[in-house]
Design a protein around this motif. Structure first.
Motif, mmCIF file in Angstrom:
data_model
loop_
_atom_site.group_PDB
_atom_site.id
_atom_site.type_symbol
_atom_site.label_atom_id
_atom_site.label_comp_id
_atom_site.label_asym_id
_atom_site.label_seq_id
_atom_site.Cartn_x
_atom_site.Cartn_y
_atom_site.Cartn_z
ATOM 1 N N ILE A 1 0.841 -1.205 0.000
ATOM 2 C CA ILE A 1 0.000 0.000 0.000
ATOM 3 C C ILE A 1 0.875 1.253 0.000
ATOM 4 C CG2 ILE A 1 -1.622 1.347 1.399
ATOM 5 C CD1 ILE A 1 -3.050 -1.201 2.096
ATOM 6 N N ALA A 2 1.971 1.218 0.748
ATOM 7 C CA ALA A 2 2.907 2.343 0.704
ATOM 8 C C ALA A 2 3.463 2.533 -0.697
ATOM 9 C CB ALA A 2 4.047 2.118 1.701
ATOM 10 N N GLY A 3 3.728 1.426 -1.389
ATOM 11 C CA GLY A 3 4.225 1.495 -2.759
ATOM 12 C C GLY A 3 3.233 2.159 -3.688
ATOM 13 N N SER B 1 -0.579 2.945 -14.559
ATOM 14 C CA SER B 1 -1.373 1.728 -14.426
ATOM 15 C C SER B 1 -0.810 0.889 -13.299
ATOM 16 C CB SER B 1 -1.373 0.923 -15.733
ATOM 17 O OG SER B 1 -0.113 0.297 -15.930
ATOM 18 N N PHE B 2 -1.497 -0.177 -12.974
ATOM 19 C CA PHE B 2 -1.041 -1.041 -11.884
ATOM 20 C C PHE B 2 0.240 -1.784 -12.263
ATOM 21 C CE2 PHE B 2 -1.389 -4.065 -8.397
ATOM 22 C CZ PHE B 2 -1.896 -3.260 -7.390
ATOM 23 N N LEU B 3 0.591 -1.772 -13.553
ATOM 24 C CA LEU B 3 1.848 -2.388 -13.976
ATOM 25 C C LEU B 3 3.037 -1.689 -13.329
ATOM 26 C CD1 LEU B 3 1.270 -3.049 -17.794
ATOM 27 C CD2 LEU B 3 1.332 -4.728 -15.945
ATOM 28 N N HIS B 4 2.925 -0.359 -13.155
ATOM 29 C CA HIS B 4 4.001 0.376 -12.488
ATOM 30 C C HIS B 4 4.178 -0.102 -11.051
ATOM 31 C CE1 HIS B 4 2.809 3.094 -15.805
ATOM 32 N NE2 HIS B 4 4.063 3.543 -15.744
ATOM 33 N N ILE B 5 3.087 -0.547 -10.447
ATOM 34 C CA ILE B 5 3.137 -0.997 -9.049
ATOM 35 C C ILE B 5 3.736 -2.391 -8.952
ATOM 36 C CG2 ILE B 5 1.807 -1.361 -6.945
ATOM 37 C CD1 ILE B 5 1.738 1.523 -7.984
ATOM 38 N N ILE C 1 -6.697 -10.566 -2.156
ATOM 39 C CA ILE C 1 -7.554 -9.590 -1.482
ATOM 40 C C ILE C 1 -6.945 -8.191 -1.581
ATOM 41 C CG2 ILE C 1 -8.467 -8.880 0.773
ATOM 42 C CD1 ILE C 1 -8.620 -11.861 1.496
ATOM 43 N N LEU C 2 -5.614 -8.128 -1.490
ATOM 44 C CA LEU C 2 -4.934 -6.831 -1.508
ATOM 45 C C LEU C 2 -4.998 -6.134 -2.867
ATOM 46 C CD1 LEU C 2 -1.607 -7.003 0.555
ATOM 47 C CD2 LEU C 2 -3.639 -5.637 0.978
ATOM 48 N N ILE C 3 -4.904 -6.899 -3.950
ATOM 49 C CA ILE C 3 -4.824 -6.282 -5.275
ATOM 50 C C ILE C 3 -6.015 -5.370 -5.563
ATOM 51 C CG2 ILE C 3 -4.886 -6.781 -7.758
ATOM 52 C CD1 ILE C 3 -2.991 -9.109 -7.238
ATOM 53 N N PRO C 4 -7.274 -5.789 -5.356
ATOM 54 C CA PRO C 4 -8.397 -4.854 -5.586
ATOM 55 C C PRO C 4 -8.344 -3.627 -4.681
ATOM 56 C CG PRO C 4 -9.189 -7.121 -5.452
ATOM 57 C CD PRO C 4 -7.758 -7.125 -5.000
ATOM 58 N N ILE C 5 -7.899 -3.805 -3.433
ATOM 59 C CA ILE C 5 -7.779 -2.675 -2.513
ATOM 60 C C ILE C 5 -6.743 -1.688 -3.034
ATOM 61 C CG2 ILE C 5 -7.134 -1.984 -0.168
ATOM 62 C CD1 ILE C 5 -8.176 -4.698 0.796
ATOM 63 N N GLU C 6 -5.606 -2.194 -3.475
ATOM 64 C CA GLU C 6 -4.550 -1.336 -4.001
ATOM 65 C C GLU C 6 -4.984 -0.657 -5.295
ATOM 66 O OE1 GLU C 6 -1.120 -4.282 -2.123
ATOM 67 O OE2 GLU C 6 -1.509 -4.259 -4.277
ATOM 68 N N SER C 7 -5.736 -1.372 -6.128
ATOM 69 C CA SER C 7 -6.260 -0.768 -7.358
ATOM 70 C C SER C 7 -7.207 0.390 -7.038
ATOM 71 C CB SER C 7 -6.996 -1.819 -8.193
ATOM 72 O OG SER C 7 -6.119 -2.831 -8.637
ATOM 73 N N THR C 8 -8.020 0.218 -6.000
ATOM 74 C CA THR C 8 -8.944 1.275 -5.584
ATOM 75 C C THR C 8 -8.183 2.507 -5.092
ATOM 76 O OG1 THR C 8 -10.604 -0.375 -4.962
ATOM 77 C CG2 THR C 8 -10.876 1.838 -4.067
ATOM 78 N N ILE C 9 -7.123 2.283 -4.314
ATOM 79 C CA ILE C 9 -6.303 3.398 -3.832
ATOM 80 C C ILE C 9 -5.679 4.143 -5.013
ATOM 81 C CG2 ILE C 9 -4.232 4.013 -2.513
ATOM 82 C CD1 ILE C 9 -4.852 1.645 -0.674
ATOM 83 N N LEU C 10 -5.226 3.386 -6.011
ATOM 84 C CA LEU C 10 -4.661 4.001 -7.214
ATOM 85 C C LEU C 10 -5.700 4.868 -7.926
ATOM 86 C CD1 LEU C 10 -2.234 4.187 -9.190
ATOM 87 C CD2 LEU C 10 -3.177 2.187 -10.365
ATOM 88 N N LYS C 11 -6.924 4.378 -8.002
ATOM 89 C CA LYS C 11 -7.999 5.141 -8.638
ATOM 90 C C LYS C 11 -8.317 6.413 -7.860
ATOM 91 C CE LYS C 11 -10.233 1.096 -10.742
ATOM 92 N NZ LYS C 11 -11.441 0.219 -10.738
#
Length: 277
Positions: free
Chosen positions: A31-33, A67-71, A141-151
């Protein structure tokens, strides 16, 4: 069965602190990333557009959308995954040796329980699988949460949204951890189960024969590898590519099942006949 389940519960309770710590590290780091990399991208965008007066279209043409690819290609994301993989690999050895080198040589108490000694083996390998599946499930579980934070952080015009499936298939390392279908799941984790069973057997060789057991364990690993790749070697150097890919695939599965069966039998034999209490 009840004894086996009790042993599994016991082993999991012994590893739960390590498990929770690794989950916490993964949660915080990833999430910090997302936050750090999103702010970095937005900082570049603000500098180019508002200070250097670059147009939005020109900026996107030069730097592309976030995009999430950068993450997932960053150390923020891959670092915790590598740490969890290394921890599981280390725990494969720790789960046995801590019982021998603890204050009261706890392994002897385990082996004297009123149940077949092979249940100890199954409980330990089950715990390794539970930890692995737990890490994978937590990551999903984390990936959708991280995608939401990115959005939330990056405006829609500057980002490219990706589904969880696209994210997991875009990186080979992640695709192995999160297979696309049930067949890949069986193959990847079946291969992992085979490797763990081989290593467990090698550890029991060492525990049974000490210094001689080290060489016996290494030899057993080499024999297992030779058996597993024997269809490939036979097809390449003897049959000159006579077998079809599907035939080789089936033979590899058969060899894997033979190795797993042999490892279970040998481990049971060593636990019953060679390790005394």
């Amino acid at each position: 069965m009840k004894s086996y389940l009790k042993l599994v519960n016991f082993e999991f309770n012994r590893s739960v602190k390590i498990f929770v710590v690794l989950l916490g590290i993964t949660l915080v780091a990833q999430i910090a990333g997302v936050i750090v990399l999103s702010k970095k991208y937005l900082g570049i965008a603000n500098e180019k557009i508002y200070e250097e007066l670059m147009s939005k279209a020109e900026f996107l043409s030069q730097f592309g959308q976030m995009s999430f690819l950068h993450i997932i290609r960053s150390t923020w994301f891959l670092g915790p995954i590598a740490l969890c993989v290394a921890a599981v690999a280390f725990y494969i050895f720790l789960i046995w040796y801590r019982d021998w080198f603890g204050k009261n040589t706890f392994i002897y108490r385990l082996l004297m329980l009123p149940t077949t000694r092979l249940n100890v083996f199954f409980a330990k390998i089950t715990n390794i699988l539970l930890m692995t599946f737990g890490f994978v499930a937590f990551q999903l579980i984390l990936i959708p949460i991280e995608s939401t934070i990115l959005k939330w952080m990056v405006p829609s015009g500057f980002r490219m949204d990706m589904s969880v499936e696209n994210i997991t298939t875009s990186l080979p390392q992640l695709n192995i951890i999160v297979p696309n279908n049930i067949l890949e799941f069986i193959l990847y984790y079946g291969a992992g189960f085979m490797v763990v069973s081989i290593l467990f057997t090698a550890i029991l060789f060492e525990r049974s024969f000490r210094w001689k057991g080290i060489f016996a364990g290494i030899l057993y690993c080499l024999v297992a590898v030779a058996v597993f790749i024997s269809p490939l070697l036979l097809d390449e150097f003897v049959l000159n590519g006579f077998l079809y890919p599907m035939e080789l695939f089936v033979l590899e599965i058969v060899m894997g099942l033979i190795i797993i069966t042999g490892s279970l039998w040998m481990s049971g034999f060593l636990l019953k006949k060679k390790i005394t209490v």
